[in-house]
Design an enzyme around this catalytic site. Structure first.
Site, PDB file in Angstrom:
ATOM      1  N   GLN A   2     -12.927 -99.741 -41.342  1.00 20.36           N
ATOM      2  CA  GLN A   2     -13.963 -98.738 -41.130  1.00 20.36           C
ATOM      3  C   GLN A   2     -14.681 -98.482 -42.439  1.00 20.36           C
ATOM      4  OE1 GLN A   2     -12.141 -95.093 -39.852  1.00 20.36           O
ATOM      5  NE2 GLN A   2     -13.626 -93.947 -41.024  1.00 20.36           N
ATOM      6  N   GLY A   3     -15.959 -98.885 -42.510  1.00 19.63           N
ATOM      7  CA  GLY A   3     -16.708 -98.755 -43.755  1.00 19.63           C
ATOM      8  C   GLY A   3     -17.676 -97.594 -43.735  1.00 19.63           C
ATOM      9  N   SER A  46     -17.055 -94.421 -46.222  1.00 21.59           N
ATOM     10  CA  SER A  46     -17.109 -93.809 -47.552  1.00 21.59           C
ATOM     11  C   SER A  46     -17.670 -94.760 -48.596  1.00 21.59           C
ATOM     12  CB  SER A  46     -15.707 -93.389 -48.000  1.00 21.59           C
ATOM     13  OG  SER A  46     -15.115 -92.561 -47.045  1.00 21.59           O
ATOM     14  N   SER A  99      -9.736 -98.671 -45.303  1.00 24.55           N
ATOM     15  CA  SER A  99      -8.382 -99.045 -44.878  1.00 24.55           C
ATOM     16  C   SER A  99      -8.381-100.401 -44.197  1.00 24.55           C
ATOM     17  CB  SER A  99      -7.819 -97.996 -43.919  1.00 24.55           C
ATOM     18  OG  SER A  99      -7.712 -96.758 -44.569  1.00 24.55           O
ATOM     19  N   GLU A 126      -9.934 -89.366 -35.428  1.00 20.21           N
ATOM     20  CA  GLU A 126      -9.056 -89.592 -36.573  1.00 20.21           C
ATOM     21  C   GLU A 126      -8.310 -88.329 -36.968  1.00 20.21           C
ATOM     22  OE1 GLU A 126      -9.955 -92.550 -40.300  1.00 20.21           O
ATOM     23  OE2 GLU A 126     -11.387 -91.012 -39.817  1.00 20.21           O
TER      24      GLU A 126
HETATM   25  C1  LIG Z   1      -5.433 -93.143 -47.433  1.00 19.74           C
HETATM   26  C2  LIG Z   1      -6.898 -93.038 -47.250  1.00 19.74           C
HETATM   27  C3  LIG Z   1      -7.527 -93.846 -46.326  1.00 19.74           C
HETATM   28  C4  LIG Z   1      -8.910 -93.796 -46.161  1.00 19.74           C
HETATM   29  N1  LIG Z   1      -9.478 -94.656 -45.268  1.00 19.74           N
HETATM   30  C5  LIG Z   1     -10.832 -94.689 -45.166  1.00 19.74           C
HETATM   31  C6  LIG Z   1     -11.452 -95.665 -44.333  1.00 19.74           C
HETATM   32  O1  LIG Z   1     -10.781 -96.481 -43.686  1.00 19.74           O
HETATM   33  N2  LIG Z   1     -12.794 -95.689 -44.282  1.00 19.74           N
HETATM   34  C7  LIG Z   1     -13.566 -94.793 -44.971  1.00 19.74           C
HETATM   35  O2  LIG Z   1     -14.785 -94.861 -44.844  1.00 19.74           O
HETATM   36  N3  LIG Z   1     -13.017 -93.862 -45.787  1.00 19.74           N
HETATM   37  C8  LIG Z   1     -11.666 -93.803 -45.906  1.00 19.74           C
HETATM   38  N4  LIG Z   1     -11.076 -92.867 -46.745  1.00 19.74           N
HETATM   39  C9  LIG Z   1     -11.947 -92.010 -47.560  1.00 19.74           C
HETATM   40  C10 LIG Z   1     -11.939 -90.524 -47.248  1.00 19.74           C
HETATM   41  O3  LIG Z   1     -12.632 -90.265 -46.056  1.00 19.74           O
HETATM   42  C11 LIG Z   1     -12.572 -89.793 -48.456  1.00 19.74           C
HETATM   43  O4  LIG Z   1     -11.705 -89.982 -49.557  1.00 19.74           O
HETATM   44  C12 LIG Z   1     -12.777 -88.327 -48.225  1.00 19.74           C
HETATM   45  O5  LIG Z   1     -13.774 -88.099 -47.252  1.00 19.74           O
HETATM   46  C13 LIG Z   1     -13.116 -87.560 -49.506  1.00 19.74           C
HETATM   47  O6  LIG Z   1     -14.163 -88.164 -50.219  1.00 19.74           O
HETATM   48  P1  LIG Z   1     -13.999 -88.441 -51.792  1.00 19.74           P
HETATM   49  O7  LIG Z   1     -12.778 -89.237 -51.985  1.00 19.74           O
HETATM   50  O8  LIG Z   1     -15.273 -89.005 -52.281  1.00 19.74           O
HETATM   51  O9  LIG Z   1     -13.764 -87.033 -52.447  1.00 19.74           O
HETATM   52  P2  LIG Z   1     -14.883 -85.953 -52.842  1.00 19.74           P
HETATM   53  O10 LIG Z   1     -15.794 -85.727 -51.718  1.00 19.74           O
HETATM   54  O11 LIG Z   1     -15.496 -86.321 -54.153  1.00 19.74           O
HETATM   55  O12 LIG Z   1     -13.993 -84.654 -53.035  1.00 19.74           O
HETATM   56  C14 LIG Z   1     -13.285 -84.342 -54.247  1.00 19.74           C
HETATM   57  C15 LIG Z   1     -12.733 -82.922 -54.119  1.00 19.74           C
HETATM   58  O13 LIG Z   1     -13.810 -81.982 -53.984  1.00 19.74           O
HETATM   59  C16 LIG Z   1     -13.663 -81.210 -52.812  1.00 19.74           C
HETATM   60  N5  LIG Z   1     -14.967 -80.930 -52.213  1.00 19.74           N
HETATM   61  C17 LIG Z   1     -15.995 -81.793 -52.011  1.00 19.74           C
HETATM   62  N6  LIG Z   1     -16.992 -81.194 -51.363  1.00 19.74           N
HETATM   63  C18 LIG Z   1     -16.619 -79.913 -51.138  1.00 19.74           C
HETATM   64  C19 LIG Z   1     -17.213 -78.791 -50.480  1.00 19.74           C
HETATM   65  N7  LIG Z   1     -18.410 -78.853 -49.917  1.00 19.74           N
HETATM   66  N8  LIG Z   1     -16.500 -77.646 -50.423  1.00 19.74           N
HETATM   67  C20 LIG Z   1     -15.263 -77.562 -50.981  1.00 19.74           C
HETATM   68  N9  LIG Z   1     -14.646 -78.584 -51.591  1.00 19.74           N
HETATM   69  C21 LIG Z   1     -15.317 -79.750 -51.676  1.00 19.74           C
HETATM   70  C22 LIG Z   1     -12.796 -82.047 -51.897  1.00 19.74           C
HETATM   71  O14 LIG Z   1     -12.106 -81.265 -50.945  1.00 19.74           O
HETATM   72  C23 LIG Z   1     -11.878 -82.749 -52.874  1.00 19.74           C
HETATM   73  O15 LIG Z   1     -10.768 -81.921 -53.150  1.00 19.74           O
HETATM   74  C24 LIG Z   1      -9.686 -92.900 -46.936  1.00 19.74           C
HETATM   75  C25 LIG Z   1      -9.058 -92.059 -47.850  1.00 19.74           C
HETATM   76  C26 LIG Z   1      -7.682 -92.130 -48.027  1.00 19.74           C
HETATM   77  C27 LIG Z   1      -7.046 -91.233 -49.055  1.00 19.74           C
END
Ligand SMILES: Cc1cc2nc3c(=O)[nH]c(=O)nc-3n(C[C@H](O)[C@H](O)[C@H](O)COP(=O)(O)OP(=O)(O)OC[C@H]3O[C@@H](n4cnc5c(N)ncnc54)[C@H](O)[C@@H]3O)c2cc1C
Lengths: 331, 376
Positions: B121-122, B124, B156, B240
């Protein structure tokens, strides 16, 4: 598996909600309104809710733990000051003991810390004792006795007074087996859990309403993320507690007694932890007003303190859960 | 109201238990070891062939058209038999079923469900996580195909996937969640490179990053219409977030059972705090199992969860992290194989409050959409 409410259960839920919306307390001053209190008591009486655990013609309860939980939750939400907890638990004791019905309104007598039924002769408190004439006590050998009440005692819960049980002659009304006692414990934990869930809902509603009205820095305080997240966490606690409650309520009459106790203990531990968090959140969101007698927040908190203590809160119930997992005696 | 199996459910359970007695591959628990990921496709196909996979999905695509409760019975029995969990595809299947046309469904669902084709799933990107709608990967129409350029991360299963459910911007002038479209893009092509990322648990096969450099996707592989990308993504994310979709309740109960054994075998070796942590792990994982029962029953009324999914996601997160704490505090310090797997269970639990939308984002959604709090 199908854990949806039946049509009758949905109707009961609505009926209880209507009574509470009309006659529950919505302000601290309502608690002193004797006419409202009497009307609520009359509504609860005529609905037959205090007889849910009366025996049917085969000795089983008229209604299951699920119906009891439905009513208890709504009464908790509306801070009902009409007795339900005490009379229901007394009725269940009499049913299990195959004893005749009480003549007066009856409740149960608990040890001073409220964690268990009291034995005759030990210092005891009758809970939820408004208009009650007697309380049931349980001797170690399973003998069930009724004792008269006299003096009113203070209560942490402004909606449910206590009474002292004088150390006088008690009348034997029947006896309980160990399995009966477990069944009763499961019901007692379930009904107090439902009461907690209801109070949590009431407290959250109060906080959400306030957060949508109160303005600081030119904005409603509910728009501040720090406040919004407290409220979101409160809702999550409530939904978790309800999930556990539903299973416990079903389990009262459908699981083997030790499993029923474990399910109810699990739900009670979860709800007791959540209730503290939700009620404290309610006070915090109200700021200074939340710390005044005139704000309903403390009435919810106090009600949950009593519901928590009856048959024990977090600690004793985690111990019951471990006991059931074969790991008793370590907490 | 009844939490017990119906007669038909009970018969199904017995049949499944018998099959498991002979076909349990005894693999490690999901996501805590690379060995699991290696053997997962085989396990998926074995479950499918025996008729125990995709029970609630349409018969037309290889499912069984049964109520979702059967998937949960499978989860429970797999956990009870210490078998690996069933692969999580629900969110992909649901999104394709809900949004794609019949041609796309016929071409993709049967292989996805039977385990012949694997998907990732692409969504992020490095600069678009919580703020997913700001994503920049572009898909530009070129006659009957789209040319894709961009960078995805945390994808993932990117290392083994044959297909990617890609979210890309098809309208460069539209901002935010408008102008996005979803595609089924083939992963095995020169324009795509993927690099595995190692998780804190040491697992290297869970997720990766993917670059698209003029990668090609046929226009007929669009899921839904042009501009439907955000709606597709929301369906994926909603599913999910649901514990009943993921089989997690059973997974947590399995860990809790293992932890109970530690304390039972050597009660004097643990202090009251550790017993207390175990008790909470039991209470919380039981709660989640009951929540799943409730949600499944609500589905019988055709009720599906939109925003309430965020509540369930936070409950699931709290359970996983409570169990994770118990795992590391009770067994994490035993320097053997079981201890290592408990440490991995703990470390993996930290991802639960990030993936599928972080815990903070779920709280924002609950406050605004469920409680009606004003936006800041
Ligand atoms: C094990 C795992 C599997 C995953 N699998 C997939 C996948 O298959 N496909 C895919 O597309 N993605 C996947 N993801 C990605 C996941 O959806 C993102 O990591 C997630 O949405 C958070 O984005 P980020 O990592 O950029 O963090 P950020 O958005 O940069 O967040 C960093 C911190 O800031 C906080 N924050 C950000 N915005 C706000 C706000 N408005 N209010 C309060 N706090 C805020 C967050 O809560 C977090 O603590 C996966 C992640 C993990 C850990």
């Amino acid at each position: 598996m199908d854990v949806r409410y039946t049509a009758e259960q949905r109707a009961l839920c609505q009926a209880a909600r209507r009574v509470i919306d009309r006659l529950g307390s919505r302000a601290v001053a309502d608690l002193a309104d004797e006419r409202r209190a009497a009307a609520l008591d009359e509504a609860v009486e005529s609905s037959g809710w205090r007889e849910l655990r009366a025996p049917d013609d085969r000795g089983g309860p008229i209604a299951s733990g699920v119906e009891v939980a439905i009513v208890a939750e709504e009464l908790g939400r509306g801070l009902a000051d009409a007795p339900f907890l005490g009379p229901t638990l007394a009725m269940e004791l009499r049913r299990l003991a195959r004893a005749s019905q009480a003549v007066d309104r009856e409740t149960v007598g608990l040890r001073r810390n409220l964690a268990a039924l009291a034995s005759p002769g030990e210092p005891a408190l009758a809970i939820d004792a408004r208009d009650a004439g007697s309380a049931l006590l349980l001797a170690a050998d399973g003998t069930l006795v009724a004792a008269g009440l006299h003096e009113k005692a203070g209560s942490i819960d402004l909606t449910r007074p206590m009474a002292l049980i004088p150390n006088t002659e008690a009348v034997t009304v029947g006896s309980l087996t160990e399995a009966d006692r477990q069944r009763w414990t499961a019901l007692a934990l379930t009904i107090t859990t439902a009461d907690l869930v209801g109070s949590m809902r009431g407290a959250l509603d109060l906080a959400v309403t306030y957060a949508g009205q109160r303005v600081q820095y030119g904005k409603q305080i509910g728009s501040f993320q720090a406040v919004a997240h407290l409220l979101a966490d409160a809702l999550v606690q409530i939904e978790g507690a309800r999930a556990a409650l539903l299973y416990a309520a079903w389990g009262v009459d459908s699981l083997a007694p030790p499993d029923a106790v474990a399910a109810a203990a699990s739900a009670k531990a979860y709800a007791a932890r959540g209730a503290r968090l939700v009620c404290e959140t309610c006070i915090q969101v109200h700021g200074g007003i939340g710390n005044t007698w005139e704000c309903l927040a403390h009435v919810y908190l106090r009600r949950t303190l009593l519901a928590t203590d009856v048959l024990g809160g977090v600690g004793p119930n985690l111990a019951r859960v471990l006991e059931h997992a074969g790991l008793g005696g370590h907490l | 109201m009844d939490f017990a199996d119906s007669a038909e459910e009970a018969r199904f359970r017995v049949r499944l238990r018998a099959w498991l007695g002979e076909n349990n591959p005894h693999l490690p628990a999901s996501s805590t070891s690379d060995e699991y990921w290696e053997k997962q496709p085989e396990w998926h196909r074995s479950l499918y062939r025996a008729g125990f996979f995709g029970l609630s999905w349409p018969v037309r695509y290889g499912g069984h058209d049964r109520p979702t409760v059967y998937d949960v019975i499978v989860d429970e029995e797999l956990a009870a038999a210490h078998a690996p969990p069933r692969p999580n595809l629900g969110y992909l299947v649901q999104a394709i079923c809900a949004h794609a046309n019949d041609d796309v469904k016929d071409r993709f669902l049967p292989d996805l469900i039977s385990g012949r084709a694997r998907w990732c799933q692409g969504f992020s990107e490095p600069d678009a996580g919580s703020d997913l709608a700001s994503l920049r990967t572009r898909a530009v129409r070129d006659s009957d195909q789209f040319i894709v350029t961009g960078h995805k991360v945390w994808t993932s299963y990117s290392d083994v996937a044959d297909w990617c459910l890609l979210l890309a911007r098809t309208d460069p002038d539209a901002r935010g969640h408008r102008g996005l479209s979803a595609f089924a893009i083939p992963m095995n092509q020169p324009g795509i490179t993927q690099r595995p990322l190692k998780m804190i648990s040491g697992v290297a096969r869970e997720f990766g990053e993917v670059t698209f450099d003029a990668a090609v996707v046929p226009a007929v592989n669009m899921i839904g219409s042009s501009g439907d990308g955000w709606a597709v993504a929301m369906t994926v994310l909603a599913h999910e977030r649901e514990p009943q979709e993921l089989g997690n309740a059973s997974r947590y109960r399995k860990t809790v059972k293992q932890l109970q054994k530690f304390l039972r075998d050597d009660p004097a070796g643990y202090d009251a705090e550790q017993f207390r942590q175990l008790a909470w792990a039991i209470v919380e994982s039981d709660m989640l199992a009951h929540l799943v029962s409730r949600r499944l029953s609500e589905r019988l009324d055709g009720l599906d969860h939109g925003v309430e999914g965020s509540i369930d996601k936070l409950l699931m997160t709290s359970v996983e992290q409570t169990v994770g704490h118990a795992a590391v505090d009770i067994a994490g310090a035993t320097h053997d194989e079981v201890g290592a797997s408990m440490l991995a269970t703990y470390l993996y639990s930290r991802a639960q409050s990030v993936m599928g939308g972080t815990a903070q984002i779920q709280r924002n959604l609950i406050a605004h959409r469920v409680l009606g709090m004003p936006r800041s």
